[in-house]
Design a protein around this motif. Structure first.
Motif, PDB file in Angstrom:
ATOM      1  N   ILE A 284       0.834  -1.202   0.000  1.00 43.37           N
ATOM      2  CA  ILE A 284       0.000   0.000   0.000  1.00 43.37           C
ATOM      3  C   ILE A 284       0.870   1.254   0.000  1.00 43.37           C
ATOM      4  O   ILE A 284       0.614   2.215  -0.740  1.00 43.37           O
ATOM      5  N   ALA A 285       1.909   1.248   0.839  1.00 41.76           N
ATOM      6  CA  ALA A 285       2.808   2.399   0.928  1.00 41.76           C
ATOM      7  C   ALA A 285       3.492   2.658  -0.412  1.00 41.76           C
ATOM      8  O   ALA A 285       3.646   3.816  -0.830  1.00 41.76           O
ATOM      9  N   LYS A 286       3.906   1.588  -1.076  1.00 38.61           N
ATOM     10  CA  LYS A 286       4.565   1.743  -2.371  1.00 38.61           C
ATOM     11  C   LYS A 286       3.620   2.350  -3.394  1.00 38.61           C
ATOM     12  O   LYS A 286       3.996   3.232  -4.180  1.00 38.61           O
ATOM     13  N   LYS A 287       2.357   1.883  -3.377  1.00 44.66           N
ATOM     14  CA  LYS A 287       1.369   2.410  -4.316  1.00 44.66           C
ATOM     15  C   LYS A 287       1.114   3.886  -4.062  1.00 44.66           C
ATOM     16  O   LYS A 287       1.071   4.708  -4.988  1.00 44.66           O
ATOM     17  N   LEU A 288       0.976   4.245  -2.766  1.00 41.35           N
ATOM     18  CA  LEU A 288       0.725   5.639  -2.417  1.00 41.35           C
ATOM     19  C   LEU A 288       1.921   6.520  -2.757  1.00 41.35           C
ATOM     20  O   LEU A 288       1.761   7.654  -3.237  1.00 41.35           O
ATOM     21  N   THR A 289       3.129   6.008  -2.503  1.00 36.78           N
ATOM     22  CA  THR A 289       4.337   6.765  -2.823  1.00 36.78           C
ATOM     23  C   THR A 289       4.418   7.040  -4.318  1.00 36.78           C
ATOM     24  O   THR A 289       4.765   8.148  -4.752  1.00 36.78           O
ATOM     25  N   THR A 290       4.093   6.020  -5.106  1.00 41.91           N
ATOM     26  CA  THR A 290       4.107   6.175  -6.565  1.00 41.91           C
ATOM     27  C   THR A 290       3.096   7.226  -7.008  1.00 41.91           C
ATOM     28  O   THR A 290       3.376   8.065  -7.877  1.00 41.91           O
ATOM     29  N   GLU A 291       1.912   7.189  -6.380  1.00 41.14           N
ATOM     30  CA  GLU A 291       0.882   8.159  -6.733  1.00 41.14           C
ATOM     31  C   GLU A 291       1.304   9.579  -6.367  1.00 41.14           C
ATOM     32  O   GLU A 291       1.094  10.525  -7.146  1.00 41.14           O
ATOM     33  N   VAL A 292       1.876   9.747  -5.187  1.00 37.86           N
ATOM     34  CA  VAL A 292       2.325  11.078  -4.747  1.00 37.86           C
ATOM     35  C   VAL A 292       3.435  11.593  -5.655  1.00 37.86           C
ATOM     36  O   VAL A 292       3.436  12.757  -6.076  1.00 37.86           O
ATOM     37  N   ALA A 293       4.406  10.716  -5.969  1.00 38.31           N
ATOM     38  CA  ALA A 293       5.515  11.127  -6.828  1.00 38.31           C
ATOM     39  C   ALA A 293       5.014  11.514  -8.218  1.00 38.31           C
ATOM     40  O   ALA A 293       5.459  12.519  -8.801  1.00 38.31           O
ATOM     41  N   SER A 317      10.709  12.145   3.747  1.00 40.95           N
ATOM     42  CA  SER A 317      11.189  11.229   4.796  1.00 40.95           C
ATOM     43  C   SER A 317      10.538   9.867   4.639  1.00 40.95           C
ATOM     44  O   SER A 317       9.956   9.306   5.574  1.00 40.95           O
ATOM     45  N   ASP A 318      10.635   9.316   3.439  1.00 39.78           N
ATOM     46  CA  ASP A 318      10.032   8.012   3.160  1.00 39.78           C
ATOM     47  C   ASP A 318      11.002   6.853   3.374  1.00 39.78           C
ATOM     48  O   ASP A 318      10.635   5.700   3.205  1.00 39.78           O
ATOM     49  N   GLY A 319      12.271   7.172   3.672  1.00 42.29           N
ATOM     50  CA  GLY A 319      13.274   6.117   3.809  1.00 42.29           C
ATOM     51  C   GLY A 319      14.101   5.974   2.545  1.00 42.29           C
ATOM     52  O   GLY A 319      13.643   6.292   1.441  1.00 42.29           O
ATOM     53  N   GLN A 320      15.320   5.480   2.690  1.00 43.73           N
ATOM     54  CA  GLN A 320      16.238   5.378   1.558  1.00 43.73           C
ATOM     55  C   GLN A 320      15.721   4.444   0.467  1.00 43.73           C
ATOM     56  O   GLN A 320      16.058   4.608  -0.705  1.00 43.73           O
ATOM     57  N   GLU A 321      14.956   3.441   0.852  1.00 43.87           N
ATOM     58  CA  GLU A 321      14.502   2.455  -0.131  1.00 43.87           C
ATOM     59  C   GLU A 321      13.212   2.872  -0.832  1.00 43.87           C
ATOM     60  O   GLU A 321      12.641   2.115  -1.602  1.00 43.87           O
ATOM     61  N   SER A 322      12.729   4.072  -0.543  1.00 38.40           N
ATOM     62  CA  SER A 322      11.493   4.547  -1.161  1.00 38.40           C
ATOM     63  C   SER A 322      11.658   4.680  -2.670  1.00 38.40           C
ATOM     64  O   SER A 322      12.725   5.016  -3.180  1.00 38.40           O
ATOM     65  N   ASP A 323      10.563   4.453  -3.395  1.00 42.16           N
ATOM     66  CA  ASP A 323      10.561   4.585  -4.857  1.00 42.16           C
ATOM     67  C   ASP A 323      10.221   6.009  -5.307  1.00 42.16           C
ATOM     68  O   ASP A 323      10.109   6.278  -6.500  1.00 42.16           O
ATOM     69  N   PHE A 324      10.046   6.909  -4.334  1.00 37.68           N
ATOM     70  CA  PHE A 324       9.570   8.243  -4.674  1.00 37.68           C
ATOM     71  C   PHE A 324      10.475   8.940  -5.693  1.00 37.68           C
ATOM     72  O   PHE A 324      10.013   9.439  -6.726  1.00 37.68           O
ATOM     73  N   ILE A 325      11.779   8.998  -5.416  1.00 41.26           N
ATOM     74  CA  ILE A 325      12.697   9.759  -6.270  1.00 41.26           C
ATOM     75  C   ILE A 325      12.720   9.196  -7.693  1.00 41.26           C
ATOM     76  O   ILE A 325      12.621   9.940  -8.675  1.00 41.26           O
ATOM     77  N   ASN A 326      12.850   7.873  -7.810  1.00 36.10           N
ATOM     78  CA  ASN A 326      12.919   7.265  -9.149  1.00 36.10           C
ATOM     79  C   ASN A 326      11.635   7.483  -9.939  1.00 36.10           C
ATOM     80  O   ASN A 326      11.663   7.766 -11.135  1.00 36.10           O
TER      81      ASN A 326
END
Length: 415
Positions: A284-293, A317-326
């Motif tokens: 769920i977090a990954k999906k939300l992060t992708t949507e926000v990014a 502050s999503d953590g180093q392994e977050s997919d947000f930046i990519n």
């Protein structure tokens, strides 16, 4: 030579005389005594620790018939002892008895593996936490481990005697069936030879210190089998180490009772449920992060025709392994924009991930400076700079560098 520690492994204090005391090359002193209760490293058994007239002995090594005691006493200008001086040796008994338990336990485990399965022991290692024997076997299963462990512990319950005998090198007894399984000795060994016998089980030459009866081993636990490059290592604990491991496991069990809100019988089931819940949350977090990014990137894309920004400062502050930046960089379509992006660990440690993207000349100028301020380790080439950073609290200084680098009338986005 058979030292006093080998003659009586249970002797904890001994009075003897100094033969020589010489300065060691690396500081401290090398001391030789007429005899010693401090065991010199050998036969797979580590050196004893102890004291000589209150001075600490941190290692003992054997050189031929001599035991060299190292005393780390670099603050003493004159030698701490004089030849002929009478001194009192005391052994660190806790360390010694632990080594005796592990060593005698190794002899027993080795003998039972040999008797039951014809597996020869090629070597062994006495570690600080656990020990292992290297068996000449392709594989060892749990059933075999349990069988050997059960036999060993029954022999402990039976109070099986352990005997140490000393022979001259030419004694016919050394060639008898009782001692035919000798495993060889170092080339510089001279004088009488010691044979350690576990009654009815095995006899072997050995220089180490041993218990007098298997009951003094208390118990044996075979932990696991490790395969590595043709080796089959059986890890084990003996005596006090078994009790310490049990205590550690019980303390951990009590903590898990509280953390998992359930007793030991349900720990595995509760852990599996927790893992399942974590995986679902991560999805769920990954999906939300992708949507926000994606949303953040699309908002910037909408500015392309109305004056796109020259630089973007975006910190999360999503953590180093977050997919947000990519995800953000994949969606955003501003080729002339400079992006300063970071993702901080969620624990507040100040560590995180840094990504800079833009024109090569901007990356070359700002990348190393920002990386240094954030105490990072990384590199950049061309239009991108990546780094792991350790001091994100310095972000304001880095942002100042970016603002100063671009003209004051340039449009910017800062979040």
């Amino acid at each position: 030579m058979v030292f006093k520690c080998q003659e009586d492994s249970f002797l904890q204090e001994f009075r003897t005389k100094v033969v020589s005391c010489e300065a060691a090359e690396a500081g401290g002193f090398n001391v030789v005594f007429e005899d010693t209760i401090l065991f010199p490293e050998g036969g797979g058994q580590p050196t004893d620790h102890g004291t000589v007239s209150s001075r600490k002995v941190t290692s003992v090594t054997r050189k031929g018939a001599l035991a060299i005691h190292f005393i780390d006493d670099s603050n003493t200008s004159p030698p701490p002892f004089a030849a002929g001086e009478e001194v009192v040796q005391r052994v660190d008994w806790s360390r010694r008895f632990d080594h005796m338990q592990q060593h005698s336990g190794q002899h027993l485990i080795t003998a039972i593996f040999d008797r039951e399965f014809k597996y020869n022991t090629r070597s062994w290692w006495l570690g600080t936490e656990s020990s292992y024997i290297d068996l000449d076997a392709k594989d060892i299963d749990r059933e075999q481990l349990d069988r050997v462990e059960s036999i060993c512990n029954q022999l402990i319950v039976d109070c099986t005697p352990v005997e140490v005998n000393v022979y001259e090198p030419n004694d016919p007894a050394l060639k008898s069936d009782v001692t035919r399984a000798t495993r060889g000795l170092p080339e510089d060994v001279c004088g009488p030879l010691r044979v350690v016998t576990i009654a009815g089980i095995e006899s072997n030459m050995c220089c180490g210190t041993h218990v007098r009866n298997l009951s003094q081993l208390q118990s044996i636990k075979l932990l696991s089998v490790e395969k590595a490059k043709g080796k089959c290592l059986v890890h084990f604990l003996v005596g006090g180490r078994v009790l310490r491991k049990l205590s550690e496991c019980y303390d951990r069990e009590v903590q898990l009772n509280t953390l998992l809100n359930g007793g030991p019988a349900s720990h595995i089931e509760l852990t599996k449920k927790l893992q399942s819940s974590v995986r679902a949350t991560q999805r769920i977090a990954k999906k939300l992060t992708t949507e926000v990014a994606t949303n953040e990137a699309e908002k910037l894309n909408a500015l392309r025709d109305a004056g796109p920004p020259k630089y973007v400062l975006l910190h999360r502050s999503d953590g180093q392994e977050s997919d947000f930046i990519n995800t953000f960089l994949r969606v955003v379509k501003l080729p002339d924009c400079f992006f300063f992006l970071t993702n901080a660990d969620t624990d507040g440690s100040g560590k995180g991930q840094l990504v800079l993207q833009g024109h090569a000349e901007d990356i070359a100028k700002l990348g190393p400076e920002i990386c240094t301020l954030l105490e990072g380790k990384g590199n950049g080439k061309g239009t991108r700079f990546n780094a792991k950073v350790n001091k994100l609290k310095n972000l304001p200084q880095c942002e100042k560098l970016v603002r100063e680098h671009f003209p004051t009338n340039d449009v910017a986005v800062e979040k």
